[in-house]
Write a protein that holds these residues in place. Structure first.
Motif, short mmCIF file in Angstrom:
data_model
loop_
_atom_site.label_atom_id
_atom_site.label_comp_id
_atom_site.label_asym_id
_atom_site.label_seq_id
_atom_site.Cartn_x
_atom_site.Cartn_y
_atom_site.Cartn_z
N LYS A 31 0.85 -1.19 0.00
CA LYS A 31 0.00 0.00 0.00
C LYS A 31 0.88 1.23 0.00
O LYS A 31 1.97 1.24 0.57
CB LYS A 31 -0.90 0.01 1.22
CG LYS A 31 -1.91 -1.10 1.21
CD LYS A 31 -2.86 -0.99 2.35
CE LYS A 31 -3.85 -2.05 2.15
NZ LYS A 31 -4.52 -2.77 2.83
N GLN A 32 0.38 2.28 -0.66
CA GLN A 32 1.11 3.54 -0.64
C GLN A 32 0.12 4.68 -0.41
O GLN A 32 -1.03 4.61 -0.82
CB GLN A 32 1.86 3.78 -1.94
CG GLN A 32 0.97 4.07 -3.13
CD GLN A 32 1.76 4.35 -4.39
OE1 GLN A 32 2.92 4.01 -4.47
NE2 GLN A 32 1.12 4.95 -5.35
N SER A 33 0.59 5.70 0.27
CA SER A 33 -0.18 6.91 0.50
C SER A 33 0.73 8.08 0.18
O SER A 33 1.93 8.04 0.44
CB SER A 33 -0.63 7.01 1.96
OG SER A 33 -1.42 5.90 2.30
N MET A 34 0.13 9.13 -0.37
CA MET A 34 0.89 10.32 -0.70
C MET A 34 0.19 11.53 -0.09
O MET A 34 -1.03 11.61 -0.09
CB MET A 34 1.00 10.49 -2.21
CG MET A 34 1.74 9.35 -2.86
SD MET A 34 1.72 9.43 -4.65
CE MET A 34 2.82 10.80 -4.92
N LEU A 35 0.99 12.45 0.44
CA LEU A 35 0.45 13.64 1.07
C LEU A 35 1.29 14.83 0.64
O LEU A 35 2.52 14.81 0.78
CB LEU A 35 0.50 13.47 2.60
CG LEU A 35 0.08 14.65 3.44
CD1 LEU A 35 -1.41 14.94 3.23
CD2 LEU A 35 0.37 14.38 4.90
N ALA A 36 0.64 15.85 0.12
CA ALA A 36 1.33 17.09 -0.26
C ALA A 36 1.35 18.02 0.94
O ALA A 36 0.31 18.34 1.51
CB ALA A 36 0.64 17.74 -1.44
N VAL A 37 2.56 18.42 1.35
CA VAL A 37 2.73 19.35 2.46
C VAL A 37 3.53 20.53 1.93
O VAL A 37 4.71 20.39 1.65
CB VAL A 37 3.46 18.68 3.64
CG1 VAL A 37 3.64 19.67 4.78
CG2 VAL A 37 2.73 17.44 4.10
N GLU A 38 2.87 21.66 1.78
CA GLU A 38 3.45 22.85 1.17
C GLU A 38 4.07 22.49 -0.18
O GLU A 38 3.37 22.15 -1.09
CB GLU A 38 4.43 23.52 2.13
CG GLU A 38 3.75 24.09 3.35
CD GLU A 38 4.67 24.90 4.21
OE1 GLU A 38 5.76 25.30 3.75
OE2 GLU A 38 4.30 25.14 5.37
N HIS A 39 5.39 22.54 -0.29
CA HIS A 39 6.05 22.26 -1.58
C HIS A 39 6.67 20.87 -1.62
O HIS A 39 7.46 20.55 -2.51
CB HIS A 39 7.13 23.31 -1.86
CG HIS A 39 6.58 24.69 -1.94
ND1 HIS A 39 5.79 25.11 -2.99
CD2 HIS A 39 6.66 25.75 -1.10
CE1 HIS A 39 5.43 26.36 -2.80
NE2 HIS A 39 5.95 26.77 -1.65
N ASN A 40 6.35 20.04 -0.65
CA ASN A 40 6.93 18.70 -0.57
C ASN A 40 5.85 17.62 -0.67
O ASN A 40 4.70 17.85 -0.32
CB ASN A 40 7.67 18.50 0.75
CG ASN A 40 8.90 19.38 0.85
OD1 ASN A 40 9.69 19.44 -0.07
ND2 ASN A 40 9.04 20.07 1.96
#
Length: 65
Positions: free
Chosen positions: A32-41
């Protein structure tokens, strides 16, 4: 179970997982994978449920943006 957290570059994620798979030669049961955008990262959380084996199978996975 293997849990990895990465920040940023997708190539680093792929290289790290490939290296782990080449060394331990696991049999992947679940991925499983999860992605989270935090500001510019971008943070990537990868969870792999695996069983150890003595075989030489390659792990195949795909990370989509």
């Amino acid at each position: 179970m293997l849990i990895k957290i990465f920040q940023g570059d997708y190539n680093k994620v792929q290289k790290d997982i490939d290296t782990w798979a080449d060394v331990y030669k696991p049999q992947i049961v679940d991925f499983k994978q999860s992605m989270l955008a935090v500001e510019h990262n971008v943070l990537i959380l990868i969870t792999i449920l695996y069983e150890t084996t003595g075989g030489s199978k390659k792990v195949q996975y795909k990370i989509e943006k």
